[in-house]
Design a protein around this motif. Structure first.
Motif, PDB file in Angstrom:
ATOM      1  N   ASN A   1     -44.413 -71.748 -63.315  1.00 24.52           N
ATOM      2  CA  ASN A   1     -43.504 -71.646 -62.171  1.00 24.52           C
ATOM      3  C   ASN A   1     -42.348 -70.680 -62.405  1.00 24.52           C
ATOM      4  O   ASN A   1     -41.853 -70.070 -61.465  1.00 24.52           O
ATOM      5  CB  ASN A   1     -42.975 -73.023 -61.785  1.00 24.52           C
ATOM      6  CG  ASN A   1     -44.051 -73.849 -61.111  1.00 24.52           C
ATOM      7  OD1 ASN A   1     -45.013 -73.317 -60.571  1.00 24.52           O
ATOM      8  ND2 ASN A   1     -43.903 -75.156 -61.163  1.00 24.52           N
ATOM      9  N   GLN A   2     -41.908 -70.523 -63.649  1.00 23.49           N
ATOM     10  CA  GLN A   2     -40.809 -69.594 -63.928  1.00 23.49           C
ATOM     11  C   GLN A   2     -41.187 -68.142 -63.630  1.00 23.49           C
ATOM     12  O   GLN A   2     -40.311 -67.288 -63.498  1.00 23.49           O
ATOM     13  CB  GLN A   2     -40.337 -69.731 -65.368  1.00 23.49           C
ATOM     14  CG  GLN A   2     -41.381 -69.309 -66.399  1.00 23.49           C
ATOM     15  CD  GLN A   2     -40.927 -69.545 -67.812  1.00 23.49           C
ATOM     16  OE1 GLN A   2     -39.786 -69.266 -68.137  1.00 23.49           O
ATOM     17  NE2 GLN A   2     -41.798 -70.070 -68.652  1.00 23.49           N
ATOM     18  N   TYR A   3     -42.482 -67.855 -63.511  1.00 23.96           N
ATOM     19  CA  TYR A   3     -42.944 -66.506 -63.227  1.00 23.96           C
ATOM     20  C   TYR A   3     -43.320 -66.326 -61.756  1.00 23.96           C
ATOM     21  O   TYR A   3     -43.761 -65.254 -61.354  1.00 23.96           O
ATOM     22  CB  TYR A   3     -44.173 -66.170 -64.090  1.00 23.96           C
ATOM     23  CG  TYR A   3     -43.914 -66.335 -65.560  1.00 23.96           C
ATOM     24  CD1 TYR A   3     -43.131 -65.422 -66.250  1.00 23.96           C
ATOM     25  CD2 TYR A   3     -44.445 -67.411 -66.268  1.00 23.96           C
ATOM     26  CE1 TYR A   3     -42.888 -65.573 -67.605  1.00 23.96           C
ATOM     27  CE2 TYR A   3     -44.207 -67.567 -67.624  1.00 23.96           C
ATOM     28  CZ  TYR A   3     -43.430 -66.644 -68.280  1.00 23.96           C
ATOM     29  OH  TYR A   3     -43.193 -66.794 -69.621  1.00 23.96           O
ATOM     30  N   SER A   4     -43.177 -67.364 -60.943  1.00 24.40           N
ATOM     31  CA  SER A   4     -43.588 -67.300 -59.546  1.00 24.40           C
ATOM     32  C   SER A   4     -42.685 -66.372 -58.747  1.00 24.40           C
ATOM     33  O   SER A   4     -41.552 -66.080 -59.137  1.00 24.40           O
ATOM     34  CB  SER A   4     -43.571 -68.697 -58.918  1.00 24.40           C
ATOM     35  OG  SER A   4     -42.228 -69.124 -58.742  1.00 24.40           O
ATOM     36  N   ALA A   5     -43.188 -65.931 -57.605  1.00 22.19           N
ATOM     37  CA  ALA A   5     -42.400 -65.068 -56.729  1.00 22.19           C
ATOM     38  C   ALA A   5     -41.123 -65.774 -56.292  1.00 22.19           C
ATOM     39  O   ALA A   5     -40.058 -65.156 -56.209  1.00 22.19           O
ATOM     40  CB  ALA A   5     -43.234 -64.667 -55.503  1.00 22.19           C
ATOM     41  N   LYS A   6     -41.202 -67.058 -56.041  1.00 15.38           N
ATOM     42  CA  LYS A   6     -40.028 -67.825 -55.618  1.00 15.38           C
ATOM     43  C   LYS A   6     -38.960 -67.813 -56.710  1.00 15.38           C
ATOM     44  O   LYS A   6     -37.785 -67.543 -56.439  1.00 15.38           O
ATOM     45  CB  LYS A   6     -40.411 -69.251 -55.277  1.00 15.38           C
ATOM     46  CG  LYS A   6     -39.241 -70.088 -54.769  1.00 15.38           C
ATOM     47  CD  LYS A   6     -39.702 -71.492 -54.416  1.00 15.38           C
ATOM     48  CE  LYS A   6     -38.649 -72.331 -53.758  1.00 15.38           C
ATOM     49  NZ  LYS A   6     -37.366 -72.369 -54.367  1.00 15.38           N
ATOM     50  N   ALA A   7     -39.347 -68.096 -57.951  1.00 16.62           N
ATOM     51  CA  ALA A   7     -38.377 -68.135 -59.051  1.00 16.62           C
ATOM     52  C   ALA A   7     -37.773 -66.756 -59.308  1.00 16.62           C
ATOM     53  O   ALA A   7     -36.563 -66.632 -59.508  1.00 16.62           O
ATOM     54  CB  ALA A   7     -39.041 -68.665 -60.321  1.00 16.62           C
ATOM     55  N   VAL A   8     -38.591 -65.734 -59.285  1.00 15.06           N
ATOM     56  CA  VAL A   8     -38.096 -64.378 -59.520  1.00 15.06           C
ATOM     57  C   VAL A   8     -37.170 -63.951 -58.387  1.00 15.06           C
ATOM     58  O   VAL A   8     -36.125 -63.337 -58.611  1.00 15.06           O
ATOM     59  CB  VAL A   8     -39.276 -63.393 -59.692  1.00 15.06           C
ATOM     60  CG1 VAL A   8     -38.796 -61.952 -59.720  1.00 15.06           C
ATOM     61  CG2 VAL A   8     -40.048 -63.717 -60.958  1.00 15.06           C
ATOM     62  N   THR A   9     -37.519 -64.304 -57.150  1.00 19.19           N
ATOM     63  CA  THR A   9     -36.673 -63.973 -56.007  1.00 19.19           C
ATOM     64  C   THR A   9     -35.330 -64.674 -56.103  1.00 19.19           C
ATOM     65  O   THR A   9     -34.285 -64.076 -55.829  1.00 19.19           O
ATOM     66  CB  THR A   9     -37.379 -64.339 -54.686  1.00 19.19           C
ATOM     67  OG1 THR A   9     -38.610 -63.625 -54.619  1.00 19.19           O
ATOM     68  CG2 THR A   9     -36.524 -63.970 -53.487  1.00 19.19           C
ATOM     69  N   GLU A  10     -35.320 -65.934 -56.518  1.00 15.48           N
ATOM     70  CA  GLU A  10     -34.063 -66.661 -56.683  1.00 15.48           C
ATOM     71  C   GLU A  10     -33.169 -65.978 -57.723  1.00 15.48           C
ATOM     72  O   GLU A  10     -31.954 -65.865 -57.533  1.00 15.48           O
ATOM     73  CB  GLU A  10     -34.335 -68.114 -57.076  1.00 15.48           C
ATOM     74  CG  GLU A  10     -34.882 -68.943 -55.941  1.00 15.48           C
ATOM     75  CD  GLU A  10     -35.323 -70.341 -56.359  1.00 15.48           C
ATOM     76  OE1 GLU A  10     -35.650 -71.128 -55.459  1.00 15.48           O
ATOM     77  OE2 GLU A  10     -35.340 -70.636 -57.568  1.00 15.48           O
ATOM     78  N   ILE A  11     -33.764 -65.511 -58.802  1.00 11.49           N
ATOM     79  CA  ILE A  11     -32.995 -64.800 -59.827  1.00 11.49           C
ATOM     80  C   ILE A  11     -32.409 -63.508 -59.249  1.00 11.49           C
ATOM     81  O   ILE A  11     -31.230 -63.203 -59.457  1.00 11.49           O
ATOM     82  CB  ILE A  11     -33.876 -64.498 -61.063  1.00 11.49           C
ATOM     83  CG1 ILE A  11     -34.220 -65.797 -61.790  1.00 11.49           C
ATOM     84  CG2 ILE A  11     -33.188 -63.507 -62.003  1.00 11.49           C
ATOM     85  CD1 ILE A  11     -35.307 -65.650 -62.835  1.00 11.49           C
ATOM     86  N   LEU A  12     -33.232 -62.764 -58.517  1.00 11.08           N
ATOM     87  CA  LEU A  12     -32.756 -61.512 -57.925  1.00 11.08           C
ATOM     88  C   LEU A  12     -31.622 -61.759 -56.935  1.00 11.08           C
ATOM     89  O   LEU A  12     -30.624 -61.035 -56.927  1.00 11.08           O
ATOM     90  CB  LEU A  12     -33.907 -60.775 -57.232  1.00 11.08           C
ATOM     91  CG  LEU A  12     -34.953 -60.161 -58.147  1.00 11.08           C
ATOM     92  CD1 LEU A  12     -36.107 -59.604 -57.329  1.00 11.08           C
ATOM     93  CD2 LEU A  12     -34.351 -59.078 -59.015  1.00 11.08           C
ATOM     94  N   VAL A  13     -31.761 -62.780 -56.102  1.00 13.50           N
ATOM     95  CA  VAL A  13     -30.710 -63.105 -55.137  1.00 13.50           C
ATOM     96  C   VAL A  13     -29.416 -63.447 -55.860  1.00 13.50           C
ATOM     97  O   VAL A  13     -28.336 -62.970 -55.499  1.00 13.50           O
ATOM     98  CB  VAL A  13     -31.157 -64.261 -54.208  1.00 13.50           C
ATOM     99  CG1 VAL A  13     -29.977 -64.823 -53.419  1.00 13.50           C
ATOM    100  CG2 VAL A  13     -32.248 -63.789 -53.268  1.00 13.50           C
ATOM    101  N   ARG A  14     -29.505 -64.272 -56.906  1.00 16.54           N
ATOM    102  CA  ARG A  14     -28.318 -64.650 -57.666  1.00 16.54           C
ATOM    103  C   ARG A  14     -27.651 -63.426 -58.293  1.00 16.54           C
ATOM    104  O   ARG A  14     -26.437 -63.255 -58.219  1.00 16.54           O
ATOM    105  CB  ARG A  14     -28.676 -65.683 -58.742  1.00 16.54           C
ATOM    106  CG  ARG A  14     -27.444 -66.232 -59.464  1.00 16.54           C
ATOM    107  CD  ARG A  14     -27.758 -67.312 -60.471  1.00 16.54           C
ATOM    108  NE  ARG A  14     -28.488 -66.775 -61.612  1.00 16.54           N
ATOM    109  CZ  ARG A  14     -29.764 -67.043 -61.902  1.00 16.54           C
ATOM    110  NH1 ARG A  14     -30.462 -67.865 -61.155  1.00 16.54           N
ATOM    111  NH2 ARG A  14     -30.353 -66.512 -62.952  1.00 16.54           N
TER     112      ARG A  14
END
Length: 176
Positions: free
Chosen positions: A114-127
């Motif tokens: 899950n840490q590599y999912s699009a959702k997790a990566v997008t959350e990191i980018l948004v932050r």
């Protein structure tokens, strides 16, 4: 009997899903470049199919496969170390075939993935973008093209939802 089929053309995403569904396992041949991460790694893990990959040792895909327990990797250290593939491929392929016989899709650790999912990566980018905007003092340098947009979105493919950045462009204009 042909064991490996090569299809060098790009395959549309829905066709990839169909191929993954009928495959017993997935063979992924990477690159001599450490930054290259084949995108099919993620689809293979999510499909819970066993993966046998030949990858540069520093490719992030090595970690994905190993931590998720989705398969096996024959890793090498770039062009200087390419001979390792010739030396070890057959032995590693045999080891993979034994792995494949006992492979249980339910053993794939999707939680780690899950840490590599699009959702997790997008959350990191948004932050990170929000932090960057919060800390940015020189608003005059903001590219003028952004002022034509009222909102800035990052699409999250994992759930097809949109995460809205905290700051809207009109808010940035007000700070100027």
């Amino acid at each position: 009997n042909t064991i490996v089929y090569e299809y060098p053309q790009r395959i549309p995403y829905l066709d990839v899903l169909a191929h993954l569904n009928i495959a017993d396992g997935i063979f992924i041949l990477g690159s001599t470049e450490p930054h290259y991460t084949p995108s099919k790694i993620y689809q293979g893990v999510l499909a819970q199919k066993s993966i046998f990959a030949v990858l540069h040792k520093d490719s992030s895909a090595v970690k994905v496969i190993e931590e998720s327990r989705a398969g096996m990797v024959l890793s090498f250290n770039g062009e200087a170390d390419i001979g390792i593939i010739k030396e070890c491929f057959v032995a590693k392929a045999k080891e993979y075939l034994y792995f494949l016989q006992s492979f249980n899709p339910e053993d794939v650790r999707l939680g780690v993935f899950n840490q590599y999912s699009a959702k997790a990566v997008t959350e990191i980018l948004v932050r990170l973008i929000n932090q960057s905007i919060e800390n940015w003092r020189d608003w005059q340098l903001l590219p003028a093209i952004l002022f034509n947009t009222t909102r800035l979105y990052l699409a999250c493919c994992a759930r097809e939802e949109k995460l809205i950045l905290k700051y809207f462009i009109h808010g940035v204009k007000q700070k100027m």
